[in-house]
Design a protein around this motif. Sequence first.
Motif, PDB file in Angstrom:
ATOM      1  N   ALA A  15       0.832  -1.203   0.000  1.00  0.00           N
ATOM      2  CA  ALA A  15       0.000   0.000   0.000  1.00  0.00           C
ATOM      3  C   ALA A  15       0.866   1.252   0.000  1.00  0.00           C
ATOM      4  CB  ALA A  15      -0.947  -0.005   1.195  1.00  0.00           C
ATOM      5  N   LEU A  16       1.927   1.266   0.801  1.00  0.00           N
ATOM      6  CA  LEU A  16       2.823   2.430   0.821  1.00  0.00           C
ATOM      7  C   LEU A  16       3.491   2.642  -0.525  1.00  0.00           C
ATOM      8  CD1 LEU A  16       4.436   2.286   4.373  1.00  0.00           C
ATOM      9  CD2 LEU A  16       2.795   3.953   3.481  1.00  0.00           C
ATOM     10  N   LEU A  17       3.824   1.558  -1.209  1.00  0.00           N
ATOM     11  CA  LEU A  17       4.365   1.671  -2.563  1.00  0.00           C
ATOM     12  C   LEU A  17       3.343   2.342  -3.480  1.00  0.00           C
ATOM     13  CD1 LEU A  17       6.449   1.080  -4.778  1.00  0.00           C
ATOM     14  CD2 LEU A  17       5.376  -1.176  -5.032  1.00  0.00           C
ATOM     15  N   GLY A  18       2.090   1.910  -3.393  1.00  0.00           N
ATOM     16  CA  GLY A  18       1.040   2.522  -4.202  1.00  0.00           C
ATOM     17  C   GLY A  18       0.892   4.006  -3.915  1.00  0.00           C
ATOM     18  N   TRP A  19       0.949   4.372  -2.627  1.00  0.00           N
ATOM     19  CA  TRP A  19       0.838   5.792  -2.255  1.00  0.00           C
ATOM     20  C   TRP A  19       2.057   6.577  -2.732  1.00  0.00           C
ATOM     21  CZ3 TRP A  19      -3.461   8.103  -1.208  1.00  0.00           C
ATOM     22  CH2 TRP A  19      -4.525   7.363  -0.677  1.00  0.00           C
ATOM     23  N   ALA A  20       3.237   5.983  -2.684  1.00  0.00           N
ATOM     24  CA  ALA A  20       4.449   6.656  -3.187  1.00  0.00           C
ATOM     25  C   ALA A  20       4.326   6.910  -4.685  1.00  0.00           C
ATOM     26  CB  ALA A  20       5.683   5.816  -2.873  1.00  0.00           C
ATOM     27  N   ILE A  21       3.805   5.928  -5.398  1.00  0.00           N
ATOM     28  CA  ILE A  21       3.587   6.094  -6.843  1.00  0.00           C
ATOM     29  C   ILE A  21       2.635   7.270  -7.080  1.00  0.00           C
ATOM     30  CG2 ILE A  21       2.510   5.036  -8.872  1.00  0.00           C
ATOM     31  CD1 ILE A  21       3.614   2.319  -7.783  1.00  0.00           C
ATOM     32  N   LEU A  22       1.561   7.346  -6.300  1.00  0.00           N
ATOM     33  CA  LEU A  22       0.621   8.463  -6.457  1.00  0.00           C
ATOM     34  C   LEU A  22       1.269   9.798  -6.127  1.00  0.00           C
ATOM     35  CD1 LEU A  22      -2.832   7.259  -5.081  1.00  0.00           C
ATOM     36  CD2 LEU A  22      -2.157   7.703  -7.446  1.00  0.00           C
ATOM     37  N   ALA A  23       2.106   9.835  -5.108  1.00  0.00           N
ATOM     38  CA  ALA A  23       2.781  11.087  -4.736  1.00  0.00           C
ATOM     39  C   ALA A  23       3.657  11.595  -5.879  1.00  0.00           C
ATOM     40  CB  ALA A  23       3.613  10.889  -3.472  1.00  0.00           C
ATOM     41  N   VAL A  24       4.320  10.689  -6.578  1.00  0.00           N
ATOM     42  CA  VAL A  24       5.123  11.075  -7.740  1.00  0.00           C
ATOM     43  C   VAL A  24       4.203  11.527  -8.874  1.00  0.00           C
ATOM     44  CG1 VAL A  24       6.676  10.196  -9.524  1.00  0.00           C
ATOM     45  CG2 VAL A  24       7.078   9.611  -7.129  1.00  0.00           C
ATOM     46  N   ALA A  25       3.111  10.816  -9.067  1.00  0.00           N
ATOM     47  CA  ALA A  25       2.181  11.124 -10.163  1.00  0.00           C
ATOM     48  C   ALA A  25       1.596  12.526 -10.046  1.00  0.00           C
ATOM     49  CB  ALA A  25       1.053  10.094 -10.196  1.00  0.00           C
ATOM     50  N   VAL A  26       1.447  13.011  -8.827  1.00  0.00           N
ATOM     51  CA  VAL A  26       0.849  14.322  -8.584  1.00  0.00           C
ATOM     52  C   VAL A  26       1.572  15.414  -9.366  1.00  0.00           C
ATOM     53  CG1 VAL A  26       0.671  16.101  -6.786  1.00  0.00           C
ATOM     54  CG2 VAL A  26      -0.135  13.795  -6.337  1.00  0.00           C
ATOM     55  N   PHE A  27       2.881  15.284  -9.512  1.00  0.00           N
ATOM     56  CA  PHE A  27       3.670  16.356 -10.109  1.00  0.00           C
ATOM     57  C   PHE A  27       4.028  16.108 -11.572  1.00  0.00           C
ATOM     58  CE2 PHE A  27       4.303  16.593  -5.533  1.00  0.00           C
ATOM     59  CZ  PHE A  27       3.819  17.877  -5.331  1.00  0.00           C
ATOM     60  N   LEU A  28       3.431  15.097 -12.166  1.00  0.00           N
ATOM     61  CA  LEU A  28       3.692  14.808 -13.576  1.00  0.00           C
ATOM     62  C   LEU A  28       2.448  15.083 -14.405  1.00  0.00           C
ATOM     63  CD1 LEU A  28       5.628  11.444 -13.207  1.00  0.00           C
ATOM     64  CD2 LEU A  28       6.569  13.744 -13.426  1.00  0.00           C
ATOM     65  N   ARG A  29       2.661  15.610 -15.580  1.00  0.00           N
ATOM     66  CA  ARG A  29       1.516  15.867 -16.460  1.00  0.00           C
ATOM     67  C   ARG A  29       0.895  14.559 -16.953  1.00  0.00           C
ATOM     68  NH1 ARG A  29       0.527  20.971 -17.099  1.00  0.00           N
ATOM     69  NH2 ARG A  29       2.194  22.489 -17.228  1.00  0.00           N
ATOM     70  N   ALA A  30       1.720  13.579 -17.217  1.00  0.00           N
ATOM     71  CA  ALA A  30       1.237  12.281 -17.687  1.00  0.00           C
ATOM     72  C   ALA A  30       1.045  11.368 -16.484  1.00  0.00           C
ATOM     73  CB  ALA A  30       2.217  11.688 -18.686  1.00  0.00           C
ATOM     74  N   ARG A  31      -0.047  11.570 -15.757  1.00  0.00           N
ATOM     75  CA  ARG A  31      -0.316  10.805 -14.538  1.00  0.00           C
ATOM     76  C   ARG A  31      -0.871   9.412 -14.811  1.00  0.00           C
ATOM     77  NH1 ARG A  31      -3.689  15.315 -11.064  1.00  0.00           N
ATOM     78  NH2 ARG A  31      -1.999  16.800 -10.978  1.00  0.00           N
ATOM     79  N   ASP A  32      -1.466   9.232 -15.969  1.00  0.00           N
ATOM     80  CA  ASP A  32      -2.275   8.039 -16.224  1.00  0.00           C
ATOM     81  C   ASP A  32      -1.561   6.726 -15.946  1.00  0.00           C
ATOM     82  OD1 ASP A  32      -4.199   9.844 -16.967  1.00  0.00           O
ATOM     83  OD2 ASP A  32      -4.028   9.451 -19.121  1.00  0.00           O
ATOM     84  N   LEU A  33      -0.337   6.582 -16.400  1.00  0.00           N
ATOM     85  CA  LEU A  33       0.379   5.315 -16.226  1.00  0.00           C
ATOM     86  C   LEU A  33       0.665   5.056 -14.745  1.00  0.00           C
ATOM     87  CD1 LEU A  33       1.653   2.873 -17.561  1.00  0.00           C
ATOM     88  CD2 LEU A  33       3.772   4.172 -17.764  1.00  0.00           C
ATOM     89  N   LEU A  34       1.075   6.086 -14.019  1.00  0.00           N
ATOM     90  CA  LEU A  34       1.360   5.910 -12.600  1.00  0.00           C
ATOM     91  C   LEU A  34       0.090   5.663 -11.793  1.00  0.00           C
ATOM     92  CD1 LEU A  34       4.174   8.556 -12.064  1.00  0.00           C
ATOM     93  CD2 LEU A  34       4.405   6.072 -12.180  1.00  0.00           C
ATOM     94  N   VAL A  35      -0.987   6.341 -12.152  1.00  0.00           N
ATOM     95  CA  VAL A  35      -2.264   6.093 -11.476  1.00  0.00           C
ATOM     96  C   VAL A  35      -2.697   4.649 -11.731  1.00  0.00           C
ATOM     97  CG1 VAL A  35      -4.718   6.690 -11.421  1.00  0.00           C
ATOM     98  CG2 VAL A  35      -2.991   8.502 -11.412  1.00  0.00           C
ATOM     99  N   ALA A  36      -2.514   4.171 -12.954  1.00  0.00           N
ATOM    100  CA  ALA A  36      -2.853   2.776 -13.267  1.00  0.00           C
ATOM    101  C   ALA A  36      -1.988   1.807 -12.457  1.00  0.00           C
ATOM    102  CB  ALA A  36      -2.696   2.517 -14.761  1.00  0.00           C
ATOM    103  N   ALA A  37      -0.713   2.140 -12.271  1.00  0.00           N
ATOM    104  CA  ALA A  37       0.168   1.270 -11.469  1.00  0.00           C
ATOM    105  C   ALA A  37      -0.295   1.232 -10.015  1.00  0.00           C
ATOM    106  CB  ALA A  37       1.611   1.765 -11.556  1.00  0.00           C
ATOM    107  N   ALA A  38      -0.659   2.390  -9.464  1.00  0.00           N
ATOM    108  CA  ALA A  38      -1.164   2.421  -8.084  1.00  0.00           C
ATOM    109  C   ALA A  38      -2.491   1.678  -7.982  1.00  0.00           C
ATOM    110  CB  ALA A  38      -1.315   3.870  -7.619  1.00  0.00           C
ATOM    111  N   ARG A  39      -3.318   1.797  -9.014  1.00  0.00           N
ATOM    112  CA  ARG A  39      -4.596   1.083  -9.017  1.00  0.00           C
ATOM    113  C   ARG A  39      -4.373  -0.423  -9.086  1.00  0.00           C
ATOM    114  NH1 ARG A  39      -8.917   4.100 -12.318  1.00  0.00           N
ATOM    115  NH2 ARG A  39      -8.884   5.376 -10.445  1.00  0.00           N
ATOM    116  N   LEU A  40      -3.331  -0.848  -9.758  1.00  0.00           N
ATOM    117  CA  LEU A  40      -2.988  -2.273  -9.799  1.00  0.00           C
ATOM    118  C   LEU A  40      -2.611  -2.763  -8.397  1.00  0.00           C
ATOM    119  CD1 LEU A  40      -2.450  -4.895 -11.374  1.00  0.00           C
ATOM    120  CD2 LEU A  40      -0.137  -4.040 -11.803  1.00  0.00           C
ATOM    121  N   VAL A  41      -1.874  -1.949  -7.654  1.00  0.00           N
ATOM    122  CA  VAL A  41      -1.538  -2.307  -6.270  1.00  0.00           C
ATOM    123  C   VAL A  41      -2.824  -2.462  -5.455  1.00  0.00           C
ATOM    124  CG1 VAL A  41      -0.382  -1.562  -4.150  1.00  0.00           C
ATOM    125  CG2 VAL A  41       0.750  -1.224  -6.358  1.00  0.00           C
TER     126      VAL A  41
END
Length: 145
Positions: A15-41
């Motif tokens: 879960a913490l890995l998923g949240w870390a992925i989301l924290a990085v995604a917040v500052f990227l314009r192309a969030r979709d791939l990282l959001v999908a990775a967190a959703r997979l977690v």
Amino acid sequence: MANAETLFSLASSAALLGWAILAVAVFLRARDLLVAAARLVAAVLAGLYVALLVRGVALGPSLPEGAGFSTLAGVEALFSRREAILGGWIHFLAFDLFVGTWEAEDAGKRRMPGFLLLPCLVITLLAGPAGLLLYLVSALFWRKR
């Protein structure tokens, strides 16, 4: 199946890995791939929850006396076993992370800046529904701008 303490540690770390992925995604314009990775977690955590639920229902001992969902005492009895507490914890981890991925996805559609989204994600991680409420209020404010 691994012991409860090991599953607790693995699920919490995932879960913490998923949240870390989301924290990085917040500052990227192309969030979709990282959001999908967190959703997979979140989906993996949901799968673990289902496995624990099936195992508990199919192989576990009968429910404690008075256990159920209709009274607070019944819920307390339901969660009187370690395995049930672990299942409840994984339930929280999966749902809160999924809500966080929804917030990130929705914020991307709204073009909400990361400085508004990140506090919502942190509060969602720490206190699920409070973070969701903060996000919904922030999204309403951002829309009215």
